[in-house]
Each structure stands twice: as structure tokens, then as C-alpha cells.
Design an enzyme around this catalytic site. Sequence first.
Site, PDB file in Angstrom:
ATOM      1  CB  ALA A 264      -0.901   0.018   1.229  1.00 47.15           C
ATOM      2  CG  MET A 265       2.020   5.151  -2.162  1.00 47.81           C
ATOM      3  SD  MET A 265       3.712   5.021  -1.520  1.00 47.81           S
ATOM      4  CE  MET A 265       4.046   6.744  -1.151  1.00 47.81           C
ATOM      5  CG  ASN A 267      -0.250   8.003  -2.756  1.00 51.92           C
ATOM      6  OD1 ASN A 267       0.913   7.988  -3.103  1.00 51.92           O
ATOM      7  ND2 ASN A 267      -1.085   6.991  -2.976  1.00 51.92           N
ATOM      8  CD  GLU A 300       0.842   2.251   3.652  1.00 46.47           C
ATOM      9  OE1 GLU A 300       1.443   3.318   3.422  1.00 46.47           O
ATOM     10  OE2 GLU A 300       1.410   1.130   3.624  1.00 46.47           O
TER      11      GLU A 300
HETATM   12  N1  PHE Z   1       5.794   3.548   1.241  1.00 43.99           N
HETATM   13  C1  PHE Z   1       5.038   2.327   1.146  1.00 43.99           C
HETATM   14  C2  PHE Z   1       4.852   1.849   2.585  1.00 43.99           C
HETATM   15  O1  PHE Z   1       4.058   2.289   3.281  1.00 43.99           O
HETATM   16  C3  PHE Z   1       5.684   1.234   0.393  1.00 43.99           C
HETATM   17  C4  PHE Z   1       5.792   1.408  -1.058  1.00 43.99           C
HETATM   18  C5  PHE Z   1       7.007   1.712  -1.621  1.00 43.99           C
HETATM   19  C6  PHE Z   1       4.698   1.243  -1.860  1.00 43.99           C
HETATM   20  C7  PHE Z   1       7.153   1.858  -2.972  1.00 43.99           C
HETATM   21  C8  PHE Z   1       4.816   1.358  -3.220  1.00 43.99           C
HETATM   22  C9  PHE Z   1       6.052   1.664  -3.771  1.00 43.99           C
HETATM   23  O2  PHE Z   1       5.552   1.095   3.134  1.00 43.99           O
HETATM   24 ZN    ZN Z   2       5.632   2.513   4.946  1.00 43.38          ZN
END
Ligand code: PHE
Ligand code: ZN
Length: 863
Positions: A264-265, A267, A300
Site C-alpha cells: 500500500a502507499m 499518498n 499508511e
Molecule cells: N511507502 C510504502 C509503505 O508504506 C511502500 C511502497 C514503496 C509502496 C514503494 C509502493 C512503492 O511502506
Molecule cells: Zn511505509
Amino acid sequence: MRTDTPQAVNLADYRPFPFAIETTRLVFDLHPTRTRVSAELSVRRTGGKNEPLVLNGERLKLVSIAIDGRPLAAGEYGVDAERLTIAEAPDAFVLTTEVEIDPSSNKALMGLYMSGGRFCTQCEAEGFRTITYFPDRPDVLSRYSVRIEADGKFPHLLSNGNPVASGSLDGGRHFAEWSDPFPKPSYLFALVAGDLDVLADKFITMSGREVALRVFVDPGQASRAAYALDSLKRAMKWDEEAFGREYDLDLFMIVAVRDFNFGAMENKGLNIFNSSLLLADPQTATDLDYERIEAVVAHEYFHNWTGNRITCRDWFQLCLKEGFTVFRDQGLSADMRGAAVQRIKDVRALRARQFAEDAGPLAHPVRPSSYLKIDNFYTATIYEKGAEIIRMLKAILGAPAFRKGCDLYFQRHDGEATTVEAFIACFAEASGRDLSGFFGWYEQAGTPSVTIETAYDAAAGALTLTLTQSTSPTPGQPDKKPLPIPIAIGLLAADGRVLRDTEIVLLDQAQMTVRWDSIPEPPVLSALRGFSAPVNLSTDARPSDRYVLFGSDTDLFNRWEAGQTLARDLILTRAAGAPDEVGEERYADALGRALVDDAAEPAFKALLLALPSEPDLALMFEAADPAALHAARDHLRTRIAVHLGDLLRRLHGEMQINGEFSSDAAAAGRRALRNACAEALSADPHAENLARLLGHFGAARNMTDMIGGLYPMVAMGGVPREKALESFHHAWRTEPLVLDKWFAVQGRDPNPDALERVIALTQHPDFEPTNPNRLRALVSTFANFNPARFHDPSGAGYAFLADEILKVDAFNPMTAARLVEPLGGWRRYKPELGDLMRAQLERIVAHPNLSKNVLELASKALG
Ligand code: PHE
Ligand code: ZN
């Protein structure tokens, strides 16, 4: 030979970007194959007079470019495959670019792509540069406003921040405008457009503000988003209570997509989730899915402060957001589901993934100092070991000083892109402690080995502990220094009474001794309680000491650990050709006693019943022989099944829940124990057990029971396997998330024909290699969790994996690279196998047109 040696990025080369991008206005004219993106950046020079403006941009077709409305002539800018350069830029100006991109051909799932007929984005780490020309680096924060125009077939048009306008346009098209008041780096940009169902709710924050919550899913799936939405509200509340962190926008949205490289991401205001980590109902999701959804939704959400409000100066600081945020989601899970059980699960995952990484050619510090592709550094080391470091920090400082340090960090660095040094400095300042030695945890790779020797002086009533530490060399780091290691230690008497409560001993030299007086009788040492540091511990404990801990340690982690250590030693001894039959009986007896302890929770007993996994056992072995380990482990499984048959059958019956499904931790614990009993009984498949297992599978009314019954059927092979797989496929052929489980269970098939069958499954009409979930369900499950079959003596398992890596690399380098790891451990296996593994890595590296992602990992793995 390749001539285009890719350039490494080095921490030491960090330079601030010489311009500020105060505002970013984006207009998307969405079209599946021809999307237009125009960008208006207000640019101000902050660096030297002669610095050119260099923007990242890849796979973009530049349509127009202008400064302050004046189109640029050909000589005024340069474009190549990776960047746009304006050599002589004014000091303050508005740059306008227009580009065209093709989302429908994007199978790398980075940037703007299509999933299930919808538009969506993934920008971390470097995907934004495939959307528009921009300084695509985390230290350039800008205020975004976004306009999206699309056909009416895409009714929902979403982006970060708050909605400000929407309406219809000519030709059946419509638009929406969004504005995000919080400056953010480009990797947190997101856009989603398509036909979605929405589940709505609200949350009142601690200061009384109302936040609208929205979860968007495939049409018809809204009821499956209820658990995620509920998890979100619990996470919002928890972050207020545990860290004093409140949500900041008026709207928080989550969208589920089927095609996604990671979990997941985060944003800003618009989290995008892999649907496997969002959708759940009792019929299609297992308890493990529920558990992960709760944790990832929290993870997230928590990023809103640890990652978004305070972000990373550069990608070397990735653990600043990821390690801290994993620490935070582990804290929530512990509060929701029980601290001891959660800790055991977290440590199991840490050892399986991170310890393996740290022991091989891909070992790297939690804060690395060089990389080719940052995508390759979303590792267990950055995430899980990163979280362990914070956990140790809290143990060393104590909870109040730790919280003061957190508060200082949030207050001092809000709105900044910062570093791990700045983070640690807040804790040093808040606690008044010198943490310079502690910083070594971020810079030094490898898992420290700690030994503790005890000497008891009966006459003096004194116990002397001699503690030593050392860390083996890792690639690029031949010499290791001692780290400050918090070791939680307590003492028990031989009959299990508490002799001395837990105390934290800080081992911060290569060796030290500790003397404890007033110990009236010979003690049993319970060290590294709660797994207080990510180290490998060895002590001079005898099996009899371990049985004391296994039976009565007040620290449940160490009770579990003692059982695992006993089982591990028995398996390793047998695999080495010197079986200890008496020891095996004794172990089975003690396990039986632990399983009837009324004070212990079912979830904990389920963990006791699970033997150490084959990959974990392989880590303990020089020149590992997966076939011998598999056989020895199976032997102990059978011994337990025979010895404890009556008890296991009784528990299997007692744990059955009649009546309505509940996803809570207590009910999940009962199902876990029941499934563990079924798994154990399948090691002794006589008629009575068989009938019971068939009954278990046949009567399953939820996916947890179903999968718990399906695996033993598959493991039995023959007719039960065929029948069970067929009926499962028939029932679930239209549910992608459940079909993933159908592939995964076959990836774990322990029968000798498993490799052949897995290869055949790649030709199955339901196998979709472009979908990372489906690909991982089969290929990654097989390579990581089926060592006895992956390490086929012919090398065919390795060749299969290499074939898949090369196929996938042609369209999705990020996902291909994540399949390399199982080959990376080649040095740890017996040479006949290791050589065959290495040969496949060599074949991969020699392949023309390999991505930087796979090249970096495969060549590092070769060492
Ligand atoms: N930043 C996301 C996380 O919560 C991970 C992620 C990295 C998702 C790269 C997509 C691409 O850990
Ligand atoms: Zn993360």
C-alpha cells in the site's frame, strides 16, 4: 559485456536542489493511451547563479514548454531519456510544460497506469518522473493543485488534499479540481479515476474537527471494505492516544486496486492499497488477512506524520519514515491483539526475512550509503530492522523520555525533509543521553551475535554473567564495532519460581561482566526477554534449563523461544545424522503439557505448536541440505502427531466455533489453534485423522478454516489433493483474491511432483504474470516457502525461478527484482546446490537488456 555501467547514487554526494518549486499546478486530460499532462511550476532560485535547472523525466513525449508564457526555442533547453535541462534559467519564473503519456501500456505499475479499467498512480520512489518533468526527489516540497478531466466513464476523479470544484464539460466529459494545502514531495502525489463504489464514514479528532472518511473499491465490493474502514478509525484514535498525533485534512481517502507492486502507499490524503490488503469478509479472507489489513491500514495512516508531514531529505533516509512507521503499527497491533503473541509473530517475520538478508550478499545497513535503484531498498532491513532500532531506543531511554523525544521531533521538524541524525538528536536532547554509539545501529550491517556465560557461586550467592558480542563481516564492511545492545534478563529457579525480575543490561562493549548478588539458589537464565534486541543469542543453557523456561517463564516470548530452540536442536541433530530419540519424546511431552495449560491463550498455543520453519532452520546450518532438513523436521512432526494424537484431536474439536463469525483476536486465536492441530495431525495420516481432516475441509464456513483444511489435503497428495483443489477452484474461480490463495497453496505443496506442477500452473488460464499478487502467490511462495522442492538436486527449481525473473523483468523490473532474493543465499547451501544457484544468477546477469533493478541485486548476490 555491457558497456552502459549504471551510475551509483551516494549519500556523500547529497546536494540541496538549487531551486524551490513553490507551487505546482497539474492538469490531466485523461485518456487510456494518450493522456496529456500540463504542469505549471513556480520556480525560484535558491542556489548558485550559474546552476542549471535540471528536471527528471522519463518516457515522456514533450509537447510544449514555456517560461512565463513564452515558448522556448529549441536551443534554450535540452531533453534526453532521463531529464530536461534549462541551462540558463531566470531567478524566479513560471515554467509550463505539456507532455503526453500512455498509461495503458504501463505494466511496470509505476507512474500513471491502468488497473481494472481505472487510472491510478504509484509515485514512490521515482514514478512521478514518468508523469511530468519535475525535480523528483523527496526534499523538494511543493503545494499542489490538480485538475482532472476525463470521460464520464470515469465517474470518480480523485487526487490529494481537499476537493475544490467539479462539473461537467462538453462531449460527455467532466472535471474535478483538488488542492492540497500541505507542501509535499512528488512521491506523495496520487490520482485515481474510474468507476468505484464508496463506503463513507467520519471521524471526530481529539480537537473536535470532523474528518470525512471514504474507502473506494470495485463496484459491488463495498461491504468488503467495512473492516478496513473500522481499522482506519481505530488507527486514528490510537495515534492520538499513543503519540498525540491528529489528522490534518478534512478528508481521508483510501482506494483499493488489484494491480500493485507493494502492499500500500501513503499518498497524502489518498492512500492507495493493494486490494489484498484492504478487502475482507469471512468467506474470502483469512484471519491473517484481517490482521494484515489492520496493520497496513494503520501503517499508511501513521505515515501522515512519520513520512508526510515530516519526510526524508533523500532516499538514504528511508528508514526514517519506514522503520519508525513499522514500529508504530507494531505498537497498535500489540494493543489490539496482545503484546506477547504479536511480538512472537513480529520476531518470526524478522528472523525469516531480515536475518536471512543480513546473513547474505544483499546485507546492507539500515541507512545504506549507496544504491543503483532505490526500489531495491524497500527491504526487510530498512523496514523491520529499522523498527527494531526504535524499539531498542525506547527500551534504553524508557517510555517517558522516548515520548518526549518523539514530541520534540514532531514539533521541530514538522514540514521538513530531514535526516536520521536529526531524528536521533531529538532523543539525545530530550533524554540528556549521549546516543552517538547508538547511531552505529544505522550504519553497520549484519546481525550481532551475543553470548552469555553464567557462573554461579553458591557460597557467595552470586551470579556472574559474562556477555560478549561480535558481528561477522558483511559486503563492504570487514570490521565491525560493538553496538549498544539492550538485553532484558530475568532469573528463574529450577522449579520455575521467579528469582529475579527483568532488568535491562546494556552491553555496549565487546565484552563485559555483570555480578548479581543475593541469588539464593542456582538460577535458570531467561535472557533477551521479549527479544529486546535484534541479535543471535547463544548461552550455556542446558536442555533442562530450556525445559524450565518452556514450562514456566513469565516472559511469554522466552517461553515460546525455549520451545523453538529445543525443537530446532532436535531437528538439526537428526539432519546431521545423530537423532536424539529420547530428547524427541521429552520435547513432545513438554509440548503436550504446554498445550493443556488453561492459563495460556489459544493464539499462543498455536504458536507453540508450529515448529521452526525450514528456511529458518537452513539459516542455522553451514552448507545447508534442504532435503535433510525437510526430512528431519517431518520426523519430529510425525513424532508429535503420534505422541500427542489424542490431545490434538481433542483440542481440534474443542476449538471449533459454532455460531456467528467474529474477526476478533480471541476467535482468531481459536481458529489458529484448531488449524495448527489439523496441520500437526496431517503428519500421521491414519484413517481416523484422515476422516477428521476431510471433515475439517468439507465443513469449513470461513476462509481461515478452508485454507487450514486445504493445505493438509494438498500435502497428502493423490486423490484428496486433486479433489480439494478442484472443488476450491470451482467455488472461487471468480474471486481474484481467493484464487491467489489457490495458487499459493500449490506453491507450498510438499509433494515430490510440486515443481513440475508449479511449472505447469504458469500455463493455467488463471495465471496472470502481469499481476504481482498472482505472480507472487505462485512463484515467490514456491521459491521462499517450499525449500525442499525449490532446492531440487537437478537445479530445475532455480532455472524455473530465473526464467520467471527474466520474463517479468521485461515489463515490471521492480517486481522481478524482488524474486532474486531466494537465489542470493547460494553460499549457505551445500556446494552441489550452491553452484547450481550461482549458475542461474550468472545467467541472469548475462542477459541483454536487464533492468537496473535486477542487475543490481543479481550482481550483488554473486558477490
Ligand atoms: N511507502 C510504502 C509503505 O508504506 C511502500 C511502497 C514503496 C509502496 C514503494 C509502493 C512503492 O511502506
Ligand atoms: Zn511505509
